[in-house]
Design a protein around this motif. Structure first.
Motif, PDB file in Angstrom:
ATOM      1  N   ILE A 118      -2.876  57.219  50.165  1.00  0.00           N
ATOM      2  CA  ILE A 118      -4.031  56.325  50.258  1.00  0.00           C
ATOM      3  C   ILE A 118      -3.612  54.876  50.047  1.00  0.00           C
ATOM      4  N   LEU A 119      -2.687  54.644  49.122  1.00  0.00           N
ATOM      5  CA  LEU A 119      -2.286  53.280  48.810  1.00  0.00           C
ATOM      6  C   LEU A 119      -1.500  52.624  49.941  1.00  0.00           C
ATOM      7  N   ASP A 120      -1.000  53.409  50.869  1.00  0.00           N
ATOM      8  CA  ASP A 120      -0.345  52.820  52.039  1.00  0.00           C
ATOM      9  C   ASP A 120      -1.335  52.034  52.894  1.00  0.00           C
ATOM     10  N   GLU A 121      -2.623  52.295  52.708  1.00  0.00           N
ATOM     11  CA  GLU A 121      -3.654  51.643  53.512  1.00  0.00           C
ATOM     12  C   GLU A 121      -4.218  50.370  52.859  1.00  0.00           C
ATOM     13  N   VAL A 122      -3.728  50.021  51.683  1.00  0.00           N
ATOM     14  CA  VAL A 122      -4.249  48.843  50.979  1.00  0.00           C
ATOM     15  C   VAL A 122      -4.044  47.587  51.822  1.00  0.00           C
ATOM     16  N   ARG A 123      -5.115  46.777  51.927  1.00  0.00           N
ATOM     17  CA  ARG A 123      -5.063  45.551  52.733  1.00  0.00           C
ATOM     18  C   ARG A 123      -5.018  44.285  51.881  1.00  0.00           C
ATOM     19  N   SER A 124      -5.528  44.355  50.641  1.00  0.00           N
ATOM     20  CA  SER A 124      -5.628  43.141  49.821  1.00  0.00           C
ATOM     21  C   SER A 124      -5.264  43.455  48.376  1.00  0.00           C
ATOM     22  N   VAL A 125      -4.379  42.640  47.794  1.00  0.00           N
ATOM     23  CA  VAL A 125      -4.035  42.770  46.379  1.00  0.00           C
ATOM     24  C   VAL A 125      -4.163  41.399  45.721  1.00  0.00           C
ATOM     25  N   ALA A 140      10.865  39.235  35.774  1.00  0.00           N
ATOM     26  CA  ALA A 140      11.595  38.958  37.007  1.00  0.00           C
ATOM     27  C   ALA A 140      11.430  40.096  38.014  1.00  0.00           C
ATOM     28  N   TYR A 141      11.155  39.720  39.218  1.00  0.00           N
ATOM     29  CA  TYR A 141      10.963  40.536  40.424  1.00  0.00           C
ATOM     30  C   TYR A 141       9.913  41.616  40.311  1.00  0.00           C
ATOM     31  N   SER A 142       9.023  41.526  39.301  1.00  0.00           N
ATOM     32  CA  SER A 142       7.925  42.488  39.213  1.00  0.00           C
ATOM     33  C   SER A 142       6.948  42.331  40.376  1.00  0.00           C
ATOM     34  N   LYS A 143       6.539  41.083  40.662  1.00  0.00           N
ATOM     35  CA  LYS A 143       5.553  40.859  41.727  1.00  0.00           C
ATOM     36  C   LYS A 143       6.121  41.222  43.085  1.00  0.00           C
ATOM     37  N   ALA A 144       7.369  40.884  43.334  1.00  0.00           N
ATOM     38  CA  ALA A 144       7.966  41.177  44.632  1.00  0.00           C
ATOM     39  C   ALA A 144       7.977  42.679  44.900  1.00  0.00           C
ATOM     40  N   SER A 145       8.357  43.462  43.888  1.00  0.00           N
ATOM     41  CA  SER A 145       8.384  44.918  44.049  1.00  0.00           C
ATOM     42  C   SER A 145       6.982  45.459  44.284  1.00  0.00           C
ATOM     43  N   PHE A 146       6.016  44.923  43.561  1.00  0.00           N
ATOM     44  CA  PHE A 146       4.627  45.367  43.708  1.00  0.00           C
ATOM     45  C   PHE A 146       4.098  45.037  45.098  1.00  0.00           C
ATOM     46  N   ILE A 147       4.257  43.819  45.535  1.00  0.00           N
ATOM     47  CA  ILE A 147       3.690  43.362  46.803  1.00  0.00           C
ATOM     48  C   ILE A 147       4.304  44.086  47.998  1.00  0.00           C
ATOM     49  N   ARG A 148       5.613  44.238  47.978  1.00  0.00           N
ATOM     50  CA  ARG A 148       6.268  44.835  49.148  1.00  0.00           C
ATOM     51  C   ARG A 148       6.067  46.355  49.220  1.00  0.00           C
ATOM     52  N   SER A 149       5.401  46.941  48.215  1.00  0.00           N
ATOM     53  CA  SER A 149       5.184  48.390  48.233  1.00  0.00           C
ATOM     54  C   SER A 149       3.961  48.796  49.046  1.00  0.00           C
ATOM     55  N   PHE A 150       3.258  47.815  49.642  1.00  0.00           N
ATOM     56  CA  PHE A 150       2.082  48.106  50.463  1.00  0.00           C
ATOM     57  C   PHE A 150       2.388  47.728  51.913  1.00  0.00           C
ATOM     58  N   PRO A 151       2.695  48.694  52.755  1.00  0.00           N
ATOM     59  CA  PRO A 151       3.168  48.410  54.111  1.00  0.00           C
ATOM     60  C   PRO A 151       2.138  47.750  55.024  1.00  0.00           C
ATOM     61  N   LYS A 152       0.836  47.879  54.730  1.00  0.00           N
ATOM     62  CA  LYS A 152      -0.189  47.322  55.603  1.00  0.00           C
ATOM     63  C   LYS A 152      -0.922  46.146  54.959  1.00  0.00           C
ATOM     64  N   PHE A 218      11.399  40.919  53.639  1.00  0.00           N
ATOM     65  CA  PHE A 218       9.946  41.076  53.597  1.00  0.00           C
ATOM     66  C   PHE A 218       9.303  39.710  53.754  1.00  0.00           C
ATOM     67  N   SER A 219       8.289  39.625  54.623  1.00  0.00           N
ATOM     68  CA  SER A 219       7.555  38.385  54.835  1.00  0.00           C
ATOM     69  C   SER A 219       6.176  38.502  54.200  1.00  0.00           C
ATOM     70  N   LEU A 220       5.802  37.502  53.438  1.00  0.00           N
ATOM     71  CA  LEU A 220       4.491  37.522  52.798  1.00  0.00           C
ATOM     72  C   LEU A 220       3.379  37.400  53.827  1.00  0.00           C
ATOM     73  N   PRO A 221       2.281  38.122  53.614  1.00  0.00           N
ATOM     74  CA  PRO A 221       1.095  37.930  54.460  1.00  0.00           C
ATOM     75  C   PRO A 221       0.348  36.673  54.031  1.00  0.00           C
ATOM     76  N   VAL A 222      -0.890  36.554  54.437  1.00  0.00           N
ATOM     77  CA  VAL A 222      -1.701  35.396  54.062  1.00  0.00           C
ATOM     78  C   VAL A 222      -1.839  35.324  52.542  1.00  0.00           C
ATOM     79  N   VAL A 223      -1.677  34.136  52.000  1.00  0.00           N
ATOM     80  CA  VAL A 223      -1.805  33.916  50.560  1.00  0.00           C
ATOM     81  C   VAL A 223      -3.000  33.006  50.305  1.00  0.00           C
ATOM     82  N   ARG A 224      -3.893  33.431  49.412  1.00  0.00           N
ATOM     83  CA  ARG A 224      -5.067  32.636  49.057  1.00  0.00           C
ATOM     84  C   ARG A 224      -5.072  32.401  47.546  1.00  0.00           C
TER      85      ARG A 224
END
Length: 252
Positions: A118-125, A140-152, A218-224
């Motif tokens: 189900i978490l593979d479908e996450v669109r916004s964090v 260190a690198y906690s956010k990067a690991s978290f963010i890149r774990s959602f493929p969509k 890994f490229s970041l998506p839109v950041v708000r």
């Protein structure tokens, strides 16, 4: 005298089935902020965000809502108990002020038992903004690991605390509003997040190299950037003119 706003619609049950289903669908796909914290002592996830009201309105509304919401965040020792819609809900992991972001953020996907992916479908964090002067060494690198774990993933929200409301606890229900800080300050928040992420990615690349594993960029998506307030205490406030246009759609 100004007429009061109606709060009841007793004729709803008399509406055509198709129309009632459209109302249920709209209610079931409303965007929410799901705040989530992890307790390592009990190996459980908790959320102050209440379940969607549509799940307990009527039998028909519940049946409709269950097509969109799933009990999620099971662990190896606990059952799932939090309703979640990965397509519309923003998954927000607040920073715990005493310890900061630790391994629970970095290892989030491995902590959650997710056999249906189900978490593979996450669109916004959403994650809290962490100033350099308060960042803990182990973050260190906690956010990067978290963010890149959602493929969509389509959106990342950097969350600022509303200074007028003081410190907002992780067990309080919150909502996000436009950031109203000075545009220069907000651009610096965005820049710091970008640099921090790049540094964390560099650390990940070095770890992969030392372990003999292939590093995948890994490229970041839109950041708000948003500020958080206690639910129901925010009102409607407007951010700096032109800042959203400058940030929205920007890819790193």
């Amino acid at each position: 005298m100004t007429p009061s706003t109606p709060t009841l619609f007793p004729l709803f049950a008399a509406l055509p089935t198709e129309l009632r289903q459209k109302v249920f669908l709209h209610a079931a796909t409303t965007c929410r902020i799901l705040s989530l914290t992890y307790n390592p002592a009990t190996n459980t996830f908790h959320s102050p965000t209440p379940p969607p009201a549509i799940l307990s309105t009527t039998h028909s509304s519940r049946l409709s809502a269950l097509n969109h919401y799933t009990l999620c965040f099971r662990t190896s020792t606990s059952l799932p108990k939090i309703y979640f819609n990965p397509h519309f809900d923003t998954l927000y992991l607040p920073r715990q002020w005493e310890m900061g972001y630790g391994s629970s953020l970095r290892d989030f996907r491995s902590l959650v038992s997710d056999p249906s992916s189900i978490l593979d479908e996450v669109r916004s964090v959403a994650v809290d903004h962490v100033r350099g002067d308060i960042k803990r060494p182990w973050e260190a690198y906690s956010k990067a690991s978290f963010i890149r774990s959602f493929p969509k993933l389509e959106e990342i929200i950097i969350v600022l605390n509303d200074e007028e409301q003081g410190e907002i606890g992780v067990n309080e229900e919150v909502e996000f509003l436009e950031a109203r800080e000075d545009p220069e300050k907000l651009l610096m928040v965005w820049y710091y997040f970008r640099q921090s992420f790049l540094q964390e990615e560099k650390l990940l690349e070095e770890v992969c190299r030392e372990m003999g594993k292939e590093y995948q960029g890994f490229s970041l998506p839109v950041v708000r950037i948003r500020r958080k307030v206690r639910k129901g205490c925010g009102g409607k406030l407007t951010g700096a003119v032109g800042l959203e246009e400058a940030l929205d759609g920007m890819r790193l």
